[in-house]
Design a protein around this motif. Sequence first.
Motif, PDB file in Angstrom:
ATOM      1  N   PRO A   1      -0.428  69.340  67.478  1.00  0.00           N
ATOM      2  CA  PRO A   1       0.453  69.926  66.328  1.00  0.00           C
ATOM      3  C   PRO A   1       0.973  69.810  65.196  1.00  0.00           C
ATOM      4  CG  PRO A   1       1.259  68.363  67.955  1.00  0.00           C
ATOM      5  CD  PRO A   1       0.542  68.470  68.305  1.00  0.00           C
ATOM      6  N   GLU A   2       0.724  70.298  64.206  1.00  0.00           N
ATOM      7  CA  GLU A   2       0.148  70.473  62.478  1.00  0.00           C
ATOM      8  C   GLU A   2       1.341  70.258  61.664  1.00  0.00           C
ATOM      9  OE1 GLU A   2      -4.054  72.403  62.773  1.00  0.00           O
ATOM     10  OE2 GLU A   2      -2.227  73.799  61.637  1.00  0.00           O
ATOM     11  N   ARG A   3       1.691  69.764  60.806  1.00  0.00           N
ATOM     12  CA  ARG A   3       1.755  69.656  59.425  1.00  0.00           C
ATOM     13  C   ARG A   3       1.843  70.444  58.225  1.00  0.00           C
ATOM     14  NH1 ARG A   3       7.236  67.435  59.633  1.00  0.00           N
ATOM     15  NH2 ARG A   3       7.732  65.604  61.553  1.00  0.00           N
ATOM     16  N   VAL A   4       2.275  70.286  57.239  1.00  0.00           N
ATOM     17  CA  VAL A   4       1.119  71.026  55.954  1.00  0.00           C
ATOM     18  C   VAL A   4       2.922  70.576  55.385  1.00  0.00           C
ATOM     19  CG1 VAL A   4       2.794  73.214  56.221  1.00  0.00           C
ATOM     20  CG2 VAL A   4       0.983  73.262  55.030  1.00  0.00           C
ATOM     21  N   GLN A   5       2.478  70.730  53.894  1.00  0.00           N
ATOM     22  CA  GLN A   5       3.339  70.035  52.617  1.00  0.00           C
ATOM     23  C   GLN A   5       3.849  71.143  51.932  1.00  0.00           C
ATOM     24  OE1 GLN A   5       1.489  67.145  50.187  1.00  0.00           O
ATOM     25  NE2 GLN A   5       3.025  65.533  50.840  1.00  0.00           N
ATOM     26  N   SER A   6       5.040  71.035  51.341  1.00  0.00           N
ATOM     27  CA  SER A   6       5.647  73.087  50.536  1.00  0.00           C
ATOM     28  C   SER A   6       6.278  72.472  50.155  1.00  0.00           C
ATOM     29  CB  SER A   6       6.069  73.258  52.422  1.00  0.00           C
ATOM     30  OG  SER A   6       5.426  73.595  53.485  1.00  0.00           O
ATOM     31  N   VAL A   7       6.430  72.973  49.296  1.00  0.00           N
ATOM     32  CA  VAL A   7       8.199  73.425  48.130  1.00  0.00           C
ATOM     33  C   VAL A   7       9.289  74.032  48.372  1.00  0.00           C
ATOM     34  CG1 VAL A   7       7.717  73.478  46.240  1.00  0.00           C
ATOM     35  CG2 VAL A   7       5.969  72.769  46.303  1.00  0.00           C
ATOM     36  N   LEU A   8       9.956  73.676  48.787  1.00  0.00           N
ATOM     37  CA  LEU A   8      11.363  74.546  48.884  1.00  0.00           C
ATOM     38  C   LEU A   8      11.859  73.864  47.791  1.00  0.00           C
ATOM     39  CD1 LEU A   8      13.205  75.657  51.286  1.00  0.00           C
ATOM     40  CD2 LEU A   8      14.170  73.504  51.089  1.00  0.00           C
ATOM     41  N   VAL A   9      11.995  75.501  47.438  1.00  0.00           N
ATOM     42  CA  VAL A   9      12.593  75.486  45.585  1.00  0.00           C
ATOM     43  C   VAL A   9      14.141  76.619  46.279  1.00  0.00           C
ATOM     44  CG1 VAL A   9      12.743  76.154  43.065  1.00  0.00           C
ATOM     45  CG2 VAL A   9      10.745  75.337  44.478  1.00  0.00           C
ATOM     46  N   MET A  10      15.716  75.368  44.983  1.00  0.00           N
ATOM     47  CA  MET A  10      16.743  76.623  44.841  1.00  0.00           C
ATOM     48  C   MET A  10      16.357  76.621  43.907  1.00  0.00           C
ATOM     49  SD  MET A  10      16.176  75.178  47.416  1.00  0.00           S
ATOM     50  CE  MET A  10      16.935  72.804  47.621  1.00  0.00           C
ATOM     51  N   GLU A  11      17.056  78.041  43.306  1.00  0.00           N
ATOM     52  CA  GLU A  11      16.785  78.128  41.457  1.00  0.00           C
ATOM     53  C   GLU A  11      18.869  78.720  41.893  1.00  0.00           C
ATOM     54  OE1 GLU A  11      14.935  78.232  39.442  1.00  0.00           O
ATOM     55  OE2 GLU A  11      12.840  79.256  40.914  1.00  0.00           O
ATOM     56  N   ASN A  12      19.568  79.040  40.544  1.00  0.00           N
ATOM     57  CA  ASN A  12      20.316  78.822  40.085  1.00  0.00           C
ATOM     58  C   ASN A  12      21.262  77.991  40.074  1.00  0.00           C
ATOM     59  OD1 ASN A  12      19.696  81.581  39.392  1.00  0.00           O
ATOM     60  ND2 ASN A  12      19.547  82.230  41.619  1.00  0.00           N
ATOM     61  N   VAL A  13      21.039  77.033  39.801  1.00  0.00           N
ATOM     62  CA  VAL A  13      21.287  75.415  40.956  1.00  0.00           C
ATOM     63  C   VAL A  13      22.930  75.801  39.689  1.00  0.00           C
ATOM     64  CG1 VAL A  13      21.818  73.119  42.185  1.00  0.00           C
ATOM     65  CG2 VAL A  13      20.172  74.766  42.469  1.00  0.00           C
ATOM     66  N   MET A  14      23.929  74.994  40.122  1.00  0.00           N
ATOM     67  CA  MET A  14      25.079  74.791  38.876  1.00  0.00           C
ATOM     68  C   MET A  14      24.962  73.601  39.007  1.00  0.00           C
ATOM     69  SD  MET A  14      27.219  78.017  38.525  1.00  0.00           S
ATOM     70  CE  MET A  14      27.391  78.369  40.169  1.00  0.00           C
ATOM     71  N   ARG A  15      25.406  72.850  39.775  1.00  0.00           N
ATOM     72  CA  ARG A  15      25.515  71.545  40.236  1.00  0.00           C
ATOM     73  C   ARG A  15      25.445  70.595  42.276  1.00  0.00           C
ATOM     74  NH1 ARG A  15      29.920  69.679  43.544  1.00  0.00           N
ATOM     75  NH2 ARG A  15      30.769  67.918  42.569  1.00  0.00           N
ATOM     76  N   VAL A  16      24.873  69.938  41.678  1.00  0.00           N
ATOM     77  CA  VAL A  16      24.208  68.592  43.070  1.00  0.00           C
ATOM     78  C   VAL A  16      25.046  67.848  43.041  1.00  0.00           C
ATOM     79  CG1 VAL A  16      21.944  67.896  43.978  1.00  0.00           C
ATOM     80  CG2 VAL A  16      22.061  69.721  42.017  1.00  0.00           C
ATOM     81  N   ALA A  17      25.475  67.290  44.028  1.00  0.00           N
ATOM     82  CA  ALA A  17      26.443  66.783  45.278  1.00  0.00           C
ATOM     83  C   ALA A  17      25.218  66.135  46.416  1.00  0.00           C
ATOM     84  CB  ALA A  17      28.081  66.269  45.092  1.00  0.00           C
TER      85      ALA A  17
END
Length: 159
Positions: free
Chosen positions: A73-89
Amino acid sequence: MTQDAAFEDGGEKPLNLGALDADDLGVISALVQDAVFPVTEMTWNAKQRRFALLLNRFRWEDLPKAERRGRKPERVQSVLVMENVMRVASSGVDRADKDIILSLLALEFEAGEDGTGALIVTLAGDGAIRLDVEALEVTLKDVTRPYLAPSGQAPRHPE
């Protein structure tokens, strides 16, 4: 008579997917399950209201083909982007330990009023990241060529 195309008919192309609702997010969640990333590869740009992760994603979509062909099996580097973020906890994530590797288990959306809500990034070991969003908008994009999974096998979860 024509036949429908099968998944196997597709070429080996990098993923570039978007999610604007909970159903779409379910697809992306399945594809990023068991992705691993260093804690240092989390970025929140408050001004742009964008939260991003650079993941080493397990290629679940390739596993059946790999097994049929006797390939690891394989892996791959990926970018996961979440937009419209007002707050992070976050909970259970020690950002001070720069050597920690996190494992992503799932993405879920808890809808609020008028399209707002919370995007929950569930991590192994009881960790979680909560992103309060004005609207759900997530993208997943592969950014490298696939490479053999270092373990040589698919991730397993105890039942």
